[in-house]
Structures are given as C-alpha cells and as structure tokens.
Design a protein around this motif. Structure first.
Motif, mmCIF file in Angstrom:
data_model
loop_
_atom_site.group_PDB
_atom_site.id
_atom_site.type_symbol
_atom_site.label_atom_id
_atom_site.label_comp_id
_atom_site.label_asym_id
_atom_site.label_seq_id
_atom_site.Cartn_x
_atom_site.Cartn_y
_atom_site.Cartn_z
ATOM 1 N N LEU A 324 28.504 31.944 42.084
ATOM 2 C CA LEU A 324 28.778 31.633 43.488
ATOM 3 C C LEU A 324 29.981 30.704 43.630
ATOM 4 O O LEU A 324 30.883 30.951 44.449
ATOM 5 C CB LEU A 324 27.541 30.998 44.121
ATOM 6 C CG LEU A 324 27.654 30.633 45.610
ATOM 7 C CD1 LEU A 324 27.915 31.868 46.451
ATOM 8 C CD2 LEU A 324 26.396 29.912 46.079
ATOM 9 N N LYS A 325 30.024 29.631 42.842
ATOM 10 C CA LYS A 325 31.096 28.651 42.968
ATOM 11 C C LYS A 325 32.458 29.247 42.593
ATOM 12 O O LYS A 325 33.458 29.050 43.305
ATOM 13 C CB LYS A 325 30.805 27.437 42.094
ATOM 14 C CG LYS A 325 29.664 26.562 42.600
ATOM 15 C CD LYS A 325 29.414 25.389 41.663
ATOM 16 C CE LYS A 325 28.264 24.517 42.175
ATOM 17 N NZ LYS A 325 27.987 23.387 41.237
ATOM 18 N N ILE A 326 32.503 29.983 41.494
ATOM 19 C CA ILE A 326 33.778 30.556 41.043
ATOM 20 C C ILE A 326 34.281 31.594 42.030
ATOM 21 O O ILE A 326 35.476 31.650 42.366
ATOM 22 C CB ILE A 326 33.621 31.166 39.644
ATOM 23 C CG1 ILE A 326 33.354 30.070 38.608
ATOM 24 C CG2 ILE A 326 34.877 31.953 39.258
ATOM 25 C CD1 ILE A 326 34.494 29.100 38.419
ATOM 26 N N THR A 327 33.365 32.427 42.535
ATOM 27 C CA THR A 327 33.765 33.466 43.489
ATOM 28 C C THR A 327 34.323 32.837 44.762
ATOM 29 O O THR A 327 35.390 33.251 45.260
ATOM 30 C CB THR A 327 32.564 34.371 43.826
ATOM 31 O OG1 THR A 327 32.064 34.964 42.624
ATOM 32 C CG2 THR A 327 32.977 35.471 44.797
ATOM 33 N N CYS A 328 33.632 31.857 45.299
ATOM 34 C CA CYS A 328 34.110 31.197 46.521
ATOM 35 C C CYS A 328 35.446 30.491 46.298
ATOM 36 O O CYS A 328 36.337 30.541 47.158
ATOM 37 C CB CYS A 328 33.062 30.200 47.017
ATOM 38 S SG CYS A 328 31.545 30.953 47.635
ATOM 39 N N SER A 329 35.602 29.857 45.134
ATOM 40 C CA SER A 329 36.855 29.153 44.839
ATOM 41 C C SER A 329 38.033 30.123 44.773
ATOM 42 O O SER A 329 39.117 29.843 45.303
ATOM 43 C CB SER A 329 36.726 28.398 43.513
ATOM 44 O OG SER A 329 35.710 27.413 43.582
ATOM 45 N N CYS A 330 37.826 31.267 44.151
ATOM 46 C CA CYS A 330 38.915 32.250 44.039
ATOM 47 C C CYS A 330 39.248 32.875 45.387
ATOM 48 O O CYS A 330 40.412 33.158 45.681
ATOM 49 C CB CYS A 330 38.551 33.335 43.025
ATOM 50 S SG CYS A 330 38.540 32.757 41.324
ATOM 51 N N ILE A 331 38.234 33.092 46.207
ATOM 52 C CA ILE A 331 38.490 33.618 47.550
ATOM 53 C C ILE A 331 39.302 32.611 48.359
ATOM 54 O O ILE A 331 40.256 32.983 49.072
ATOM 55 C CB ILE A 331 37.163 33.954 48.263
ATOM 56 C CG1 ILE A 331 36.489 35.157 47.592
ATOM 57 C CG2 ILE A 331 37.409 34.255 49.742
ATOM 58 C CD1 ILE A 331 35.118 35.482 48.145
ATOM 59 N N LEU A 332 38.944 31.335 48.247
ATOM 60 C CA LEU A 332 39.707 30.295 48.955
ATOM 61 C C LEU A 332 41.148 30.220 48.450
ATOM 62 O O LEU A 332 42.088 30.077 49.240
ATOM 63 C CB LEU A 332 39.017 28.940 48.784
ATOM 64 C CG LEU A 332 37.713 28.756 49.565
ATOM 65 C CD1 LEU A 332 37.066 27.420 49.203
ATOM 66 C CD2 LEU A 332 37.968 28.818 51.069
ATOM 67 N N LEU A 333 41.341 30.317 47.122
ATOM 68 C CA LEU A 333 42.692 30.325 46.560
ATOM 69 C C LEU A 333 43.489 31.512 47.093
ATOM 70 O O LEU A 333 44.654 31.372 47.492
ATOM 71 C CB LEU A 333 42.632 30.380 45.032
ATOM 72 C CG LEU A 333 43.975 30.561 44.318
ATOM 73 C CD1 LEU A 333 44.888 29.367 44.559
ATOM 74 C CD2 LEU A 333 43.766 30.784 42.815
ATOM 75 N N GLY A 334 42.846 32.684 47.124
ATOM 76 C CA GLY A 334 43.520 33.872 47.636
ATOM 77 C C GLY A 334 43.872 33.753 49.101
ATOM 78 O O GLY A 334 44.966 34.162 49.525
ATOM 79 N N CYS A 335 42.963 33.188 49.897
ATOM 80 C CA CYS A 335 43.238 33.011 51.326
ATOM 81 C C CYS A 335 44.379 32.019 51.551
ATOM 82 O O CYS A 335 45.229 32.216 52.440
ATOM 83 C CB CYS A 335 41.973 32.549 52.051
ATOM 84 S SG CYS A 335 40.676 33.803 52.156
ATOM 85 N N PHE A 336 44.397 30.956 50.749
ATOM 86 C CA PHE A 336 45.482 29.980 50.860
ATOM 87 C C PHE A 336 46.822 30.625 50.524
ATOM 88 O O PHE A 336 47.815 30.448 51.259
ATOM 89 C CB PHE A 336 45.208 28.799 49.934
ATOM 90 C CG PHE A 336 46.344 27.818 49.847
ATOM 91 C CD1 PHE A 336 46.578 26.910 50.873
ATOM 92 C CD2 PHE A 336 47.193 27.816 48.748
ATOM 93 C CE1 PHE A 336 47.634 26.013 50.801
ATOM 94 C CE2 PHE A 336 48.254 26.925 48.672
ATOM 95 C CZ PHE A 336 48.476 26.018 49.700
ATOM 96 N N ILE A 368 46.572 41.234 50.114
ATOM 97 C CA ILE A 368 45.831 41.641 48.928
ATOM 98 C C ILE A 368 45.363 40.450 48.103
ATOM 99 O O ILE A 368 44.480 40.583 47.260
ATOM 100 C CB ILE A 368 46.723 42.573 48.065
ATOM 101 C CG1 ILE A 368 45.878 43.527 47.242
ATOM 102 C CG2 ILE A 368 47.625 41.807 47.111
ATOM 103 C CD1 ILE A 368 46.702 44.553 46.505
ATOM 104 N N CYS A 369 45.949 39.275 48.347
ATOM 105 C CA CYS A 369 45.708 38.100 47.484
ATOM 106 C C CYS A 369 44.235 37.716 47.335
ATOM 107 O O CYS A 369 43.766 37.512 46.201
ATOM 108 C CB CYS A 369 46.516 36.903 47.992
ATOM 109 S SG CYS A 369 48.293 37.091 47.795
ATOM 110 N N PRO A 370 43.448 37.592 48.416
ATOM 111 C CA PRO A 370 42.048 37.173 48.229
ATOM 112 C C PRO A 370 41.269 38.117 47.323
ATOM 113 O O PRO A 370 40.411 37.674 46.549
ATOM 114 C CB PRO A 370 41.487 37.166 49.659
ATOM 115 C CG PRO A 370 42.684 37.004 50.535
ATOM 116 C CD PRO A 370 43.793 37.739 49.843
#
Length: 444
Positions: A324-336, A368-370
């Motif tokens: 959960l933590k890794i997935t959310c962190s990568c989604i946030l990085l992609g959105c940023f 496509i980033c997120p």
C-alpha cells in the motif's frame, strides 16, 4: 538495521548510482557524436537491439529469479543454499552466454544483412559477442547481492562498468589519433566489452572477499549434480517467464523502431518528416519522461527481495502495508511529475531541444507518468511474490496494445494514435497489477 531502513538506504544508493551513470552517459553520447559523426553513431546504435536481446536471453531473467530465491533463503537463515543458488546461476548463465556469443560470431554477416540491413554492422557484432559471458557473471552476482539487500556490489560495479566503457574508448581514440591511425566506431563497441570485464572482475573479487569467513566447501565452485539440477529447476521456474517478457519487450522495441516511421507514411506524412517525428519522440520527449524512473527502478530492485523475504516469513501485515505505501508513493511521484511536465513541457521542448514538437509530445506523454512509474514497482512486487507468469502475461497483453497502436492507430490518427495507444497500454497494465495484488493481499 531495520527492514525499512535497509529499503530506504538501498534505494538511495541505487538512485544516486543510476543518476550518476545517466549523466556520464549523456556526456559520452556527446563525445561519440563529435568523434565519430552521426552516421557511425547510428551504426553503433543499430547493434543495441542485438545486445539487449542477448542479455535478455542469457541472464536478465535469471538475475531477478536469483534475487528472489536468495532473499527467501536468507530470510529463513539458509545462507548455504543461497550461495549454492549463486553458483548454479553462474554456471548456467555463463554456458548460455557462451553459446549466444558463439552463435553471433558465426552468424554476424547474416544478422547484419538480414536483421540490421547493413553489412557494416558485421564487425561490430563480432566484437559485441565477447560481452555476454562477462555480463552474465556481473548480472548474477548483482542479483545475489540484491537478494541479500546489499547494494555495494551492484552500485560500484555499475559505476565501474560505465567508467571503464567511457575511458577505454577515449584512451583508444587518443592513442590512435596520436599514431595517425583511423578511428573506428568499433572502438565504442569494444568499450562495452571492457566495461563488462571490469564489472565482472570486481564482482567476483568482492564475492570472494565476502566469502573468506566461510568454510572451504561453501567457497568451492563444484556442486553435486543433484543439487545443481534441483536449484536450476527452481530458478528456471521464475526465470523463464521473466526472460520471455524481456524478449517480447525487446522484439516490440525493434518492431516499433522500424514500423512507426513506415506507419506515419501510411498516414500521409513524407518519409523525411516521419523520421524526424520519430526522432523527436524517442530522442527528446521520451528521455524527459523516463528520467525520474531512476528512482522507481531503484525502488523496484530493492522491493523484489524485500517482498520475497516477507512472504517467506509469512509477515502478512508488513507485506500488505508495504504494498500500500509503495504504491501510493509512486502514484504521488507520478502525479507530481505529471503536473510539472504539464506546466513546463512546452518550455522544456523549446529551451532544451529547440523543438516545439518535443514540447507537444512531452505535454501528451505527461499523463502517462502516474501509471508508468507505478507499474515498475507493481511488477517488481508481483515478481517478488513468485507470480512471474502473471507479470509475463500482463506485459504481453500490454505490449499487444502498443503494437495495435502502431499498426492501427497511427495510420488513422498519426503519431497521436501511437501516444494514445501507449497511454492505454500503461493504464491496462496498472489495473491488472493492482487487481492481482489486491486479490493476493486479500487471500494472504
């Protein structure tokens, strides 16, 4: 050191190493362009699909499989078996890579004429063939080290490989220039081999040093035939789907490289403009989109053994929390990154590349980033759980969507059709990975 600290530290080390080698590679490409000219650099780039395919067939899948299996043995305290797995992988991949090298040397002329469409690549392929045995040694030892969550050998060997590759080519060119001899692009291909030789010797030396405290029996290369077969069967169960996935990816990239300009001409674009459009997309826009992947690639390298260790220890709560933590962190990085590229995409295209078209592509690809960044770590977690067949099938279906984007969408809508197909393929891959992990976590 706690598991969380080890993951963060390992990720930081690999991220810094990846960024360093990318900067080194950027200046190296400038040196190649200035020294050999665009046509010769094109010949150099032309042999890379063969190089990537050889690496995929010989050791890429085995490296990931070894990392997972070693992580499980280490988590259970069975270090003797972990070392036996490394010995098995070294023997097997070295044999396979030697067969690949021999095949390329004997068929260099045929490969150059039939697949690469340029007879001048024959001598380059002959030199390239010597790279694979050393690359297999380097790859297996890196996989073993990552399985133990030790990043020193992978990080230092990566830097050494890049440094020796660059410095050997520069020194050879300087020597030949001083002697009044012709400078050939074959020197750049020889640099690949020199780099892998340096990395493999360093890796072997480091492993030998780390094993000094164990018994002579554990240090021996010899393995009983029964143990070799047992370990090889276990490794191949995970390695074969991963290898097939890598091979499909390389084949797709080759198909894209040939087909995108052709399909753009079917759309009605002149040949010269189609090549220019493809060059702007792959040489300017995509590198900008992929640059932050240095972080997610580092995370994925550390995640695979971490997930495998948690699975072996049956630590359900930790595993679900990590996913959960890794997935959310990568989604946030992609959105940023998506937001930054949407704001600065036009400026990046004009300021860095003097190309408004590159800016348009960056704006389109920003969405496509997120998905792109998150998919890297999701697939690594799936592989860490031993579900390599699932990751292979997900990649296969995603690649089929990309191929559809090339052959169906481009003739109908131009390059935007391909970009839309690329986005759809990444969304599809993201949903498949999320669904599979959710089902597994729920049952687990």
């Amino acid at each position: 050191m706690s598991r969380k600290q080890a993951l963060i530290r390992g990720t930081a080390v690999l991220t810094v190493t990846s960024l360093s080698t990318r900067f080194m590679g950027f200046f190296y490409r400038m040196f190649l362009s200035h020294t050999f000219g665009e046509e010769n650099v094109g010949l150099y780039q032309l042999v890379f699909p063969v190089y990537a395919l050889g690496i995929s067939l010989s050791c890429a899948g085995m490296e990931l499989a070894l990392s997972r299996c070693v992580a499980r043995e280490a988590a259970a305290g069975r270090m003797q078996k972990a070392r036996e797995l490394l010995k098995t992988s070294l023997i097997f991949t070295f044999f396979i890579s030697c067969m690949i090298s021999l095949f390329i040397r004997q068929n260099a002329d045929t490969i150059a004429l039939t697949f690469l469409r340029d007879s001048r690549c024959s001598s380059l392929l002959f030199l390239l063939s010597y790279t694979f045995p050393f690359a297999s040694i380097h790859s297996c030892i890196c996989g073993y080290s990552l399985g133990l969550k030790q990043t020193k050998i992978p990080a230092v060997s990566q830097l050494l490989e890049q440094a020796f590759r660059i410095l050997s080519v520069i020194f050879i060119c300087m020597y030949c220039s001083g002697q009044g001899q012709n400078i050939s692009i074959a020197f750049a291909v020889a640099g690949l081999t020199f780099g892998e030789i340096a990395a493999s010797f360093y890796s072997l030396h480091s492993i030998r040093q780390s094993w000094k405290q164990i018994s002579e029996k554990s240090r021996s290369v010899f393995l009983p035939p029964a143990a070799f077969r047992r370990h090889l069967q276990r490794l191949l169960e995970h390695a074969l789907p991963l290898t097939a996935s890598r091979v499909f990816l390389n084949i797709l990239q080759s198909v894209e490289a040939v087909s995108i300009p052709v399909c753009l001409q079917y759309y009605g674009m002149p040949a010269a403009q189609s090549l220019q459009t493809y060059g702007v997309l792959t040489g300017m826009a995509l590198p900008c989109i992929l640059f932050p992947s240095a972080v997610t690639n580092a995370v994925s390298s550390m995640l695979l053994p971490t997930v495998a260790g948690l699975q072996e220890m049956k630590d359900r709560q930790q595993l679900r929390s990590l996913i959960l933590k890794i997935t959310c962190s990568c989604i946030l990085l992609g959105c940023f990154c998506c937001g930054v590229l949407l704001i600065l995409g036009k400026w990046i295209g004009i300021f860095l590349f003097k190309s408004p078209l590159a800016g348009n592509f960056i704006l389109t690809l920003a969405w496509i980033c997120p998905f792109l960044y998150t998919n890297t770590v999701l697939l690594s977690m799936i592989n860490g759980l031993g579900k390599t067949t699932c990751s292979f099938l997900f990649n296969l279906f995603s690649l089929c969507i990309r191929i559809t984007g090339v052959f169906l969408f481009i003739p109908a809508a131009g390059i935007s059709g391909y970009l839309n197909g690329l986005l759809i393929s990444q969304i599809f891959l993201f949903l498949c990975c999320i669904l599979r992990l959710s089902v597994y976590a729920g049952k687990y």
